[in-house]
Design a protein around this motif. Sequence first.
Motif, mmCIF file in Angstrom:
data_model
loop_
_atom_site.group_PDB
_atom_site.id
_atom_site.type_symbol
_atom_site.label_atom_id
_atom_site.label_comp_id
_atom_site.label_asym_id
_atom_site.label_seq_id
_atom_site.Cartn_x
_atom_site.Cartn_y
_atom_site.Cartn_z
ATOM 1 N N SER A 1 1.094 -1.139 -0.012
ATOM 2 C CA SER A 1 -0.113 0.004 0.074
ATOM 3 C C SER A 1 0.846 1.243 -0.059
ATOM 4 N N SER A 2 1.810 1.126 0.656
ATOM 5 C CA SER A 2 2.905 2.557 0.756
ATOM 6 C C SER A 2 3.641 2.651 -0.665
ATOM 7 N N ALA A 3 3.654 1.714 -1.241
ATOM 8 C CA ALA A 3 4.382 1.715 -2.592
ATOM 9 C C ALA A 3 3.426 2.174 -3.673
ATOM 10 N N SER A 4 2.115 1.879 -3.556
ATOM 11 C CA SER A 4 0.978 2.130 -4.502
ATOM 12 C C SER A 4 0.789 3.666 -4.098
ATOM 13 N N ALA A 5 0.939 4.279 -2.990
ATOM 14 C CA ALA A 5 0.825 5.518 -2.597
ATOM 15 C C ALA A 5 1.939 6.514 -2.715
ATOM 16 N N GLY A 6 2.872 5.842 -3.135
ATOM 17 C CA GLY A 6 4.331 6.663 -3.460
ATOM 18 C C GLY A 6 5.211 6.891 -2.410
ATOM 19 N N TYR A 7 4.991 6.193 -1.403
ATOM 20 C CA TYR A 7 5.873 6.314 -0.025
ATOM 21 C C TYR A 7 6.923 5.343 0.000
ATOM 22 N N ASN A 8 8.065 5.737 -0.792
ATOM 23 C CA ASN A 8 8.940 4.601 -1.136
ATOM 24 C C ASN A 8 9.824 4.304 0.076
ATOM 25 N N THR A 9 10.108 5.220 0.830
ATOM 26 C CA THR A 9 10.918 5.075 2.165
ATOM 27 C C THR A 9 10.049 3.941 2.903
ATOM 28 N N VAL A 10 8.724 4.169 3.259
ATOM 29 C CA VAL A 10 7.981 3.293 4.060
ATOM 30 C C VAL A 10 8.181 1.835 3.276
ATOM 31 N N SER A 11 7.831 1.801 2.248
ATOM 32 C CA SER A 11 7.874 0.402 1.434
ATOM 33 C C SER A 11 9.302 -0.094 1.483
ATOM 34 N N PRO B 1 9.435 13.639 9.739
ATOM 35 C CA PRO B 1 9.366 12.344 8.788
ATOM 36 C C PRO B 1 10.341 12.234 7.780
ATOM 37 N N ILE B 2 10.802 11.097 7.468
ATOM 38 C CA ILE B 2 12.001 10.751 6.557
ATOM 39 C C ILE B 2 11.336 10.808 5.109
ATOM 40 N N ALA B 3 11.829 11.699 4.698
ATOM 41 C CA ALA B 3 11.409 11.847 2.924
ATOM 42 C C ALA B 3 12.538 10.957 2.284
ATOM 43 N N ASP B 4 12.048 10.560 0.898
ATOM 44 C CA ASP B 4 12.932 9.829 0.273
ATOM 45 C C ASP B 4 14.097 10.776 0.096
ATOM 46 N N GLY B 5 15.245 10.053 0.006
ATOM 47 C CA GLY B 5 16.523 11.025 -0.269
ATOM 48 C C GLY B 5 17.650 10.228 0.262
ATOM 49 N N ASP B 6 18.973 10.794 0.482
ATOM 50 C CA ASP B 6 20.172 10.129 0.807
ATOM 51 C C ASP B 6 20.013 9.850 2.510
#
Length: 157
Positions: free
Chosen positions: A83-93, A133-138
């Motif tokens: 569900s996190s991948a589908s919603a675009g939350y790559n870090t959670v995924s 919250p942790i955003a996608d990134g380094d």
Amino acid sequence: MTNNSRPQRKSLYEKTQGPQAVHIETLIEQGDTAARRVSAGYLAFFRTRLPSVENLAKALFGETPGGPDWKVFYTVVHDLRSSSASAGYNTVSAICESLERLLFERDPQNPLMRDVIRLHLDALSLAASNNTPIADGDEANRLIANLGRAVDKLPRI
């Protein structure tokens, strides 16, 4: 027969469309709108699910490793990952994927298993935090890599 009296040939696109058909551009626009809505509401959904995931993990720690609650926990983590991948939350995924790998590939009898599960749950809590919250990134990539290294330290099944 003149050009005006000849029946017009329909394009393949027109032939495959019924009277209720919607143009593909409209369908794509509707899909994009739905995806934005899902993504916008996902973090709130995730925050409501996280306590139940943590409670499932606590229940695991009182059970014989590898028992039925471990399968339930794995299924819930898998659901969060997809569900996190589908919603675009790559870090959670990616955190959930690492936790899935831990649950699937590593020996649940290992005493360090619980500590590594806890690390993953802490990472998920950080990802869901209102403050930072942790955003996608380094930073997220380093966290995910470190979780993977912790998983790799445990013996395989």
